[in-house]
Design a protein around this motif. Structure first.
Motif, PDB file in Angstrom:
ATOM      1  N   HIS A  57       0.851  -1.190   0.000  1.00  0.00           N
ATOM      2  CA  HIS A  57       0.000   0.000   0.000  1.00  0.00           C
ATOM      3  C   HIS A  57       0.884   1.236   0.000  1.00  0.00           C
ATOM      4  O   HIS A  57       1.850   1.313   0.760  1.00  0.00           O
ATOM      5  CB  HIS A  57      -0.907   0.031   1.238  1.00  0.00           C
ATOM      6  CG  HIS A  57      -1.934  -1.033   1.224  1.00  0.00           C
ATOM      7  ND1 HIS A  57      -3.209  -0.825   0.772  1.00  0.00           N
ATOM      8  CD2 HIS A  57      -1.876  -2.338   1.600  1.00  0.00           C
ATOM      9  CE1 HIS A  57      -3.902  -1.939   0.877  1.00  0.00           C
ATOM     10  NE2 HIS A  57      -3.107  -2.877   1.369  1.00  0.00           N
ATOM     11  N   ILE A  59       0.549   5.228   0.564  1.00  0.00           N
ATOM     12  CA  ILE A  59      -0.329   6.291   1.046  1.00  0.00           C
ATOM     13  C   ILE A  59       0.342   7.622   0.750  1.00  0.00           C
ATOM     14  O   ILE A  59       1.425   7.909   1.257  1.00  0.00           O
ATOM     15  CB  ILE A  59      -0.606   6.140   2.553  1.00  0.00           C
ATOM     16  CG1 ILE A  59      -1.258   4.789   2.822  1.00  0.00           C
ATOM     17  CG2 ILE A  59      -1.480   7.295   3.046  1.00  0.00           C
ATOM     18  CD1 ILE A  59      -1.383   4.442   4.295  1.00  0.00           C
ATOM     19  N   ASN A 102      -1.522  -0.958  -3.942  1.00  0.00           N
ATOM     20  CA  ASN A 102      -2.738  -0.182  -3.738  1.00  0.00           C
ATOM     21  C   ASN A 102      -2.333   1.249  -3.423  1.00  0.00           C
ATOM     22  O   ASN A 102      -1.569   1.483  -2.488  1.00  0.00           O
ATOM     23  CB  ASN A 102      -3.536  -0.768  -2.571  1.00  0.00           C
ATOM     24  CG  ASN A 102      -3.924  -2.201  -2.831  1.00  0.00           C
ATOM     25  OD1 ASN A 102      -4.870  -2.459  -3.543  1.00  0.00           O
ATOM     26  ND2 ASN A 102      -3.166  -3.144  -2.275  1.00  0.00           N
ATOM     27  N   ILE A 103      -2.829   2.201  -4.195  1.00  0.00           N
ATOM     28  CA  ILE A 103      -2.456   3.601  -4.024  1.00  0.00           C
ATOM     29  C   ILE A 103      -3.597   4.329  -3.324  1.00  0.00           C
ATOM     30  O   ILE A 103      -4.750   4.241  -3.745  1.00  0.00           O
ATOM     31  CB  ILE A 103      -2.171   4.278  -5.387  1.00  0.00           C
ATOM     32  CG1 ILE A 103      -1.191   3.433  -6.227  1.00  0.00           C
ATOM     33  CG2 ILE A 103      -1.674   5.703  -5.177  1.00  0.00           C
ATOM     34  CD1 ILE A 103       0.171   3.224  -5.604  1.00  0.00           C
ATOM     35  N   HIS A 104      -3.281   5.022  -2.252  1.00  0.00           N
ATOM     36  CA  HIS A 104      -4.269   5.768  -1.473  1.00  0.00           C
ATOM     37  C   HIS A 104      -3.842   7.235  -1.427  1.00  0.00           C
ATOM     38  O   HIS A 104      -2.681   7.532  -1.181  1.00  0.00           O
ATOM     39  CB  HIS A 104      -4.358   5.232  -0.039  1.00  0.00           C
ATOM     40  CG  HIS A 104      -4.542   3.752   0.020  1.00  0.00           C
ATOM     41  ND1 HIS A 104      -5.771   3.151  -0.123  1.00  0.00           N
ATOM     42  CD2 HIS A 104      -3.657   2.750   0.188  1.00  0.00           C
ATOM     43  CE1 HIS A 104      -5.633   1.846  -0.024  1.00  0.00           C
ATOM     44  NE2 HIS A 104      -4.343   1.569   0.160  1.00  0.00           N
ATOM     45  N   ASN A 105      -4.791   8.128  -1.631  1.00  0.00           N
ATOM     46  CA  ASN A 105      -4.497   9.556  -1.623  1.00  0.00           C
ATOM     47  C   ASN A 105      -5.220  10.220  -0.453  1.00  0.00           C
ATOM     48  O   ASN A 105      -6.445  10.245  -0.414  1.00  0.00           O
ATOM     49  CB  ASN A 105      -4.933  10.196  -2.945  1.00  0.00           C
ATOM     50  CG  ASN A 105      -4.609  11.668  -3.016  1.00  0.00           C
ATOM     51  OD1 ASN A 105      -3.777  12.163  -2.276  1.00  0.00           O
ATOM     52  ND2 ASN A 105      -5.268  12.359  -3.909  1.00  0.00           N
ATOM     53  N   LEU A 106      -4.472  10.739   0.480  1.00  0.00           N
ATOM     54  CA  LEU A 106      -5.031  11.463   1.626  1.00  0.00           C
ATOM     55  C   LEU A 106      -4.738  12.943   1.431  1.00  0.00           C
ATOM     56  O   LEU A 106      -3.917  13.535   2.123  1.00  0.00           O
ATOM     57  CB  LEU A 106      -4.419  10.958   2.935  1.00  0.00           C
ATOM     58  CG  LEU A 106      -4.611   9.486   3.252  1.00  0.00           C
ATOM     59  CD1 LEU A 106      -3.919   9.135   4.554  1.00  0.00           C
ATOM     60  CD2 LEU A 106      -6.082   9.128   3.303  1.00  0.00           C
ATOM     61  N   ILE A 130      -1.358   8.595  -8.293  1.00  0.00           N
ATOM     62  CA  ILE A 130      -2.727   8.950  -7.917  1.00  0.00           C
ATOM     63  C   ILE A 130      -3.677   8.775  -9.101  1.00  0.00           C
ATOM     64  O   ILE A 130      -4.812   8.341  -8.945  1.00  0.00           O
ATOM     65  CB  ILE A 130      -2.784  10.398  -7.381  1.00  0.00           C
ATOM     66  CG1 ILE A 130      -2.114  10.468  -6.014  1.00  0.00           C
ATOM     67  CG2 ILE A 130      -4.218  10.903  -7.300  1.00  0.00           C
ATOM     68  CD1 ILE A 130      -1.905  11.881  -5.516  1.00  0.00           C
TER      69      ILE A 130
END
Length: 107
Positions: free
Chosen positions: A59, A61, A94-98, A76
């Protein structure tokens, strides 16, 4: 901030302050990597990507603004491959954008 304060008070968190200790992270078979690298364009994060971004159980983030044309923005936007030192690496992580963690005034 001392390493044992605030969000860094995690039981299995190991701080990497040297290049050698950062390189050891790439040999781990589980866990997470937290790295500050602006737009993901340089430094240790690219080495961590080379060793992990092709793993389906990894992952990434991204906690902030990513400018157009940067590796962070490409991730992203869902890129399928990244170019790391002339090597094409398939993105399976898994790419997560916060984006709410951005230090930019519009956030």
């Amino acid at each position: 901030m001392h390493h044992d304060e605030g969000i860094f008070n995690l039981p299995n968190l190991h701080m990497s302050e040297t290049t050698q200790s950062s390189m050891k992270i790439n040999k781990m078979s589980s866990g997470a990597i937290i790295a500050g690298s602006g737009m993901c364009t340089g430094g240790r994060i690219k080495h961590h990507f080379k060793h992990n971004i092709w793993c389906q159980n990894a992952h990434v983030i991204i906690g902030g603004f990513q400018a157009r044309g940067t590796l962070g923005q490409a991730l992203i936007e869902g890129c399928q491959h990244v170019n790391l030192w002339g090597e094409k690496v398939h993105v399976e992580a898994n790419i997560h954008n916060l984006s709410g963690f951005s230090a930019h005034a519009d956030q």
